[in-house]
Design a protein around this motif. Structure first.
Motif, short mmCIF file in Angstrom:
data_model
loop_
_atom_site.label_atom_id
_atom_site.label_comp_id
_atom_site.label_asym_id
_atom_site.label_seq_id
_atom_site.Cartn_x
_atom_site.Cartn_y
_atom_site.Cartn_z
N PHE A 89 -7.46 -7.13 -67.23
CA PHE A 89 -7.84 -8.07 -66.17
C PHE A 89 -8.28 -9.41 -66.76
O PHE A 89 -8.19 -10.44 -66.09
N CYS A 90 -8.77 -9.40 -68.00
CA CYS A 90 -9.20 -10.65 -68.64
C CYS A 90 -8.03 -11.60 -68.88
O CYS A 90 -8.23 -12.82 -68.96
N LEU A 91 -6.83 -11.07 -69.01
CA LEU A 91 -5.67 -11.90 -69.34
C LEU A 91 -5.23 -12.77 -68.17
O LEU A 91 -4.58 -13.80 -68.39
N ILE A 92 -5.56 -12.36 -66.95
CA ILE A 92 -5.11 -13.13 -65.78
C ILE A 92 -5.71 -14.53 -65.76
O ILE A 92 -4.97 -15.53 -65.73
N PRO A 93 -7.06 -14.69 -65.79
CA PRO A 93 -7.61 -16.05 -65.80
C PRO A 93 -7.37 -16.79 -67.11
O PRO A 93 -7.44 -18.03 -67.14
N MET A 94 -7.09 -16.08 -68.18
CA MET A 94 -6.75 -16.75 -69.45
C MET A 94 -5.35 -17.36 -69.40
O MET A 94 -5.05 -18.32 -70.11
N ASN A 95 -4.50 -16.80 -68.55
CA ASN A 95 -3.10 -17.25 -68.41
C ASN A 95 -2.75 -17.36 -66.94
O ASN A 95 -1.85 -16.67 -66.45
N PRO A 96 -3.43 -18.22 -66.19
CA PRO A 96 -3.29 -18.22 -64.73
C PRO A 96 -1.88 -18.55 -64.24
O PRO A 96 -1.43 -17.99 -63.24
N HIS A 115 -18.81 -8.56 -58.00
CA HIS A 115 -19.00 -8.89 -56.58
C HIS A 115 -18.40 -10.23 -56.17
O HIS A 115 -18.08 -10.43 -55.00
N ILE A 116 -18.29 -11.15 -57.12
CA ILE A 116 -17.78 -12.47 -56.75
C ILE A 116 -16.52 -12.84 -57.55
O ILE A 116 -16.28 -13.99 -57.90
N ASN A 117 -15.71 -11.83 -57.81
CA ASN A 117 -14.33 -12.01 -58.26
C ASN A 117 -13.42 -11.41 -57.20
O ASN A 117 -13.68 -10.30 -56.72
N ASP A 118 -12.39 -12.13 -56.82
CA ASP A 118 -11.43 -11.55 -55.86
C ASP A 118 -10.00 -11.96 -56.20
O ASP A 118 -9.13 -11.95 -55.35
N TYR A 119 -9.75 -12.25 -57.47
CA TYR A 119 -8.42 -12.75 -57.84
C TYR A 119 -7.41 -11.62 -58.01
O TYR A 119 -7.77 -10.45 -58.21
N THR A 120 -6.17 -11.99 -57.91
CA THR A 120 -5.05 -11.11 -58.25
C THR A 120 -4.16 -11.83 -59.25
O THR A 120 -4.20 -13.06 -59.36
N GLY A 121 -3.38 -11.08 -59.96
CA GLY A 121 -2.42 -11.65 -60.89
C GLY A 121 -1.43 -10.58 -61.29
O GLY A 121 -1.54 -9.42 -60.85
#
Length: 296
Positions: free
Chosen positions: A180-187, A228-234
């Motif tokens: 899951f860490c890779l998603i915001p690292m590579n949006p 609680h305050i993350n709601d992203y998908t990738g």
């Protein structure tokens, strides 16, 4: 009422440390209030445990029979010879036959690295999370263990043999995987959508669940809660990874994010499900906000 779901999934920390139940009788009353919308409307529902569900002093093992008393609860205790409580699979049948069209897999993501160390006889002071770490923060959270991954892999193979084909499915659990860490690292590459407002609370020890899902080729999406305050998908390697933001008013959560994730499966295209967050504000506007004191 707005979405009319066919299945409701509770992704953990239901019986939490801020409010909750300390005995089976208290838990029965507590769950009756939470699940009333599903029970009253005859909507099947299921759950997994989070890292706070046993904070009130009643273990997940003791809680499971109480959950199963409810008429529309589909959760199962799962195999007793592997780690965790609540490793199970729910088959969704095709509309015109008894063929399995889709699987909803559930896994217990366990608790923390200290319990992991005790379970496997490792030193209590073992440094699983080092000062220079892989993830966004030095969390000591756990994840599904190797025996749970073996269970999924072998159960998936057995289903493929019995059905003559791989059955597409999704996996849900409480805590996110390191991937899951890779998603915001590579949006851009991962087609990230949604918000990341806190560090990702995953295990520093990668136990290989994502690689197992990729190798089997049947899991098309993995959904989690926990943060609680993350709601992203990738999307990573063809598998959708997605958060659901917090729902409750008794824990930290941002008013503009509070709600639940909707997953829309189409029988004619099960490999490409769609998903979105349905927020309380979408339905009630600012009147749905209920600010509470977070002071100790």
């Amino acid at each position: 009422r707005a979405i009319k779901p066919d299945l409701v999934l509770l992704a953990g920390d239901t019986n939490s440390h801020r409010i909750g139940a300390a005995t089976p009788a208290q838990l029965r009353d507590f769950l009756a209030a939470i699940t009333a919308p599903m029970e009253r409307n005859r909507i099947p529902w299921a759950h997994v445990y989070g890292n706070h569900d046993d904070n009130m002093g009643i273990s997940n093992e003791e809680q499971q029979p109480v959950y199963e008393e409810f008429s529309y609860c589909l959760s199962k205790r799962g195999p007793r010879d592997i780690s965790g409580v609540g490793n199970y699979v729910l088959p969704i049948l095709a509309s015109g036959s008894d063929d399995v069209a889709f699987n909803v897999w559930a896994m217990d993501s366990n608790n923390n690295n200290r319990r992991f160390a005790r379970q496997y006889g490792l030193p209590e002071d073992i440094k699983i999370c080092l000062p220079n770490h892989f993830t966004y923060a030095d969390h000591d959270y756990d994840s599904p263990h190797a025996d749970q991954i073996f269970w999924y892999y072998e159960a998936s193979r057995a289903m493929e043999k019995a059905c003559g084909r791989k059955i597409p499915g999704m996996l849900y659990m409480h805590m996110p995987l390191p991937e899951f860490c890779l998603i915001p690292m590579n949006p851009g590459l991962c087609r990230m959508r949604g918000n990341m407002r806190e560090s990702i609370g995953c295990d520093e020890l990668n136990t290989g669940l994502f690689a197992a899902c990729l190798q089997r080729g049947d899991i098309k999406a993995i959904f989690v809660g926990h943060d609680h305050i993350n709601d992203y998908t990738g999307e990573y390697c063809g598998i959708t990874l997605g958060y659901c933001a917090g729902m409750s008013y008794d824990i930290y959560c941002d008013d503009d994010m509070r709600g639940g994730r909707v997953i829309d499966l189409r029988e004619d295209d099960l490999l490409h499900s769609s998903t979105f967050m349905l927020r309380i504000r979408d339905l009630m506007g600012p009147a749905g906000d209920k600010r509470i004191s977070t002071q100790a």
